[in-house]
Design a protein around this motif. Structure first.
Motif, PDB file in Angstrom:
ATOM      1  N   GLU A  46      41.506  11.370  22.069  1.00 25.62           N
ATOM      2  CA  GLU A  46      42.708  10.467  21.123  1.00 25.62           C
ATOM      3  C   GLU A  46      41.862   9.841  20.698  1.00 25.62           C
ATOM      4  OE1 GLU A  46      42.924   8.179  25.160  1.00 25.62           O
ATOM      5  OE2 GLU A  46      44.909   9.483  25.773  1.00 25.62           O
ATOM      6  N   SER A  47      42.580   9.116  19.604  1.00 27.19           N
ATOM      7  CA  SER A  47      41.881   8.257  18.156  1.00 27.19           C
ATOM      8  C   SER A  47      41.102   9.207  17.651  1.00 27.19           C
ATOM      9  CB  SER A  47      41.596   6.943  18.711  1.00 27.19           C
ATOM     10  OG  SER A  47      42.307   6.189  19.419  1.00 27.19           O
ATOM     11  N   PHE A  48      41.335  10.426  17.654  1.00 29.39           N
ATOM     12  CA  PHE A  48      40.771  11.537  16.540  1.00 29.39           C
ATOM     13  C   PHE A  48      40.208  10.936  14.811  1.00 29.39           C
ATOM     14  CE2 PHE A  48      39.735  14.497  13.883  1.00 29.39           C
ATOM     15  CZ  PHE A  48      38.862  15.742  14.449  1.00 29.39           C
ATOM     16  N   SER A  49      41.395   9.461  14.029  1.00 32.13           N
ATOM     17  CA  SER A  49      40.654   9.595  13.446  1.00 32.13           C
ATOM     18  C   SER A  49      39.832   8.026  13.561  1.00 32.13           C
ATOM     19  CB  SER A  49      42.240   8.921  12.649  1.00 32.13           C
ATOM     20  OG  SER A  49      42.816   7.911  13.081  1.00 32.13           O
ATOM     21  N   LEU A  50      39.554   8.150  14.466  1.00 37.25           N
ATOM     22  CA  LEU A  50      38.552   6.773  14.352  1.00 37.25           C
ATOM     23  C   LEU A  50      37.159   7.488  14.587  1.00 37.25           C
ATOM     24  CD1 LEU A  50      39.990   3.816  16.435  1.00 37.25           C
ATOM     25  CD2 LEU A  50      40.444   4.949  14.220  1.00 37.25           C
ATOM     26  N   LEU A  51      36.899   8.745  15.231  1.00 36.51           N
ATOM     27  CA  LEU A  51      35.586   8.858  14.664  1.00 36.51           C
ATOM     28  C   LEU A  51      34.495   9.161  13.970  1.00 36.51           C
ATOM     29  CD1 LEU A  51      36.878  12.774  16.476  1.00 36.51           C
ATOM     30  CD2 LEU A  51      35.343  10.384  17.704  1.00 36.51           C
ATOM     31  N   SER A  52      35.815   9.226  12.523  1.00 41.96           N
ATOM     32  CA  SER A  52      34.406   8.962  11.047  1.00 41.96           C
ATOM     33  C   SER A  52      34.298   7.591  10.812  1.00 41.96           C
ATOM     34  CB  SER A  52      35.761   9.478   9.560  1.00 41.96           C
ATOM     35  OG  SER A  52      35.860  11.068  10.002  1.00 41.96           O
ATOM     36  N   GLU A  53      35.281   6.993  11.245  1.00 41.02           N
ATOM     37  CA  GLU A  53      35.347   5.156  10.935  1.00 41.02           C
ATOM     38  C   GLU A  53      33.733   4.468  11.540  1.00 41.02           C
ATOM     39  OE1 GLU A  53      38.677   3.013  11.428  1.00 41.02           O
ATOM     40  OE2 GLU A  53      40.192   4.586  10.755  1.00 41.02           O
ATOM     41  N   ASN A  54      33.425   4.822  13.302  1.00 39.89           N
ATOM     42  CA  ASN A  54      32.926   5.008  13.989  1.00 39.89           C
ATOM     43  C   ASN A  54      31.880   5.552  13.997  1.00 39.89           C
ATOM     44  OD1 ASN A  54      34.259   3.271  15.326  1.00 39.89           O
ATOM     45  ND2 ASN A  54      34.997   3.957  16.778  1.00 39.89           N
ATOM     46  N   GLY A  55      31.331   6.428  12.500  1.00 41.48           N
ATOM     47  CA  GLY A  55      30.174   7.258  12.363  1.00 41.48           C
ATOM     48  C   GLY A  55      29.925   8.323  12.976  1.00 41.48           C
ATOM     49  N   ILE A  56      30.997   8.683  13.737  1.00 42.02           N
ATOM     50  CA  ILE A  56      30.670  10.153  14.880  1.00 42.02           C
ATOM     51  C   ILE A  56      30.588  11.291  14.449  1.00 42.02           C
ATOM     52  CG2 ILE A  56      31.281  10.902  17.022  1.00 42.02           C
ATOM     53  CD1 ILE A  56      32.440   8.082  17.925  1.00 42.02           C
TER      54      ILE A  56
END
Length: 325
Positions: A46-56
């Motif tokens: 879930e919230s795949f787009s947040l992975l990059s934003e969170n540095g994951i």
């Protein structure tokens, strides 16, 4: 909608398949679709787009089990596995887990499939290939599983409400093969051994020597004074055989050897020569008609001295075939 099938997908049948994984990772990989879900793992992000934003840059599933109790995990790199792959692709790999619990020297082949659900197709799109896994090759997968822009575009059906579903299947190919090692030895190494046969004239049946060593292997010789085997003439000829002692299953030994009977003058009867693969099912080799009994007991020829005979054996181990664990 694309028709369900198990054969490799034709890319120009649907623009939904365009730019999905290139097959460049492995020549034996196929790209397919199917209706039913993966057997071993479903991994919802879930919230795949947040992975990059969170540095994951790397996410791992929990450990799951395939057939034969092997343990695995799915690894997703949302920005690609390394700089060579770049940030334009999502990478997906499967890794063997709990390798410390596997036997020493473990190795197996497995059919690996990594899935991505497409909501528009209502099917799982997956890449499948076969790979050999061992201690220095614990992972296998696809550095360019799917273009990131293809995954991120909701119109393509892979990402819905910023959520995507990956999956995995692993089927270990049961290994029933035989593992063997053939060692070739120097032909110059030979071993001579003399054996004394007592009271030859009184022998009614076979005579066996004591065991002796040659080339780290145990041997013995048998003599049949009344001959034994096809073509032998009982009472006229004597038979002589060489036996390999103590064979383990699956082991074979290639030996070049000679056998002769020596007289008191230091001369030998006609020397018999042979090459033979000794094994559990063929542990002896020799000559049913080796030497005339009349020659042995003739006092002028000197093969029997006070009813004692000397047999000389020379063995050269040429090769050893043994099983591996």
């Amino acid at each position: 909608m694309m028709e369900h099938k198990q054969s490799p997908v034709s890319f120009d049948q649907s623009n939904l398949m365009d730019n999905l994984p290139s097959i460049g990772d492995d020549n034996e990989v196929t790209l397919e679709t199917r209706n039913f879900s993966p057997a071993h793992l479903l991994f919802k992000i879930e919230s795949f787009s947040l992975l990059s934003e969170n540095g994951i840059d790397k996410i791992e599933s929990s450990e799951f089990e395939s057939n034969d109790n092997y343990k695995w995990k799915l690894i997703i790199y949302p920005n690609g596995r390394n700089t060579v792959d770049g940030a334009n692709h999502v990478s997906a790999y499967l890794a063997v887990e709990n390798v410390s619990n596997l036997e020493a020297g473990w190795e197996f082949n497995a059919v690996v499939s990594i899935f991505l659900f497409n909501h528009k197709l209502d099917k799982y799109v997956f890449k499948k290939g076969q790979r050999r896994f061992h201690i220095i090759n614990l992972e296998w997968g696809f550095s360019k599983f799917i273009k990131k822009e293809t995954l991120m575009d909701p119109r393509n059906g892979y990402l819905v409400n910023d959520t995507c579903v990956f999956g995995a299947e692993v089927f270990v190919v049961k290994n029933k093969r035989i593992r063997e090692c053939l060692s070739i030895l120097k032909a110059t190494n030979s071993y001579k051994h003399e054996l004394e046969v007592s009271k030859f004239s009184e022998l009614e049946n076979e005579w066996y020597s004591e065991e002796f060593n040659a080339g780290d292997h145990k041997w013995k010789v048998s003599v049949y004074p009344k001959a034994k085997g096809n073509g032998a003439q009982p009472g006229i000829q004597a038979s002589i055989f060489l036996h390999k002692v103590g064979f383990s299953s699956g082991k074979k030994i290639k030996a070049h050897f000679s056998i002769c009977m020596k007289n008191k003058y230091g001369k030998a009867s006609s020397k018999r020569l042979a090459n033979h693969w000794f094994s559990a099912s063929s542990s002896s080799y020799g000559w049913p008609s080796c030497i005339l009994v009349a020659d042995i007991i003739d006092p002028y020829k000197g093969f029997s001295v006070e009813d004692h005979c000397i047999i000389e054996v020379e063995i050269s181990i040429q090769a050893v075939l043994r099983g591996l664990p």
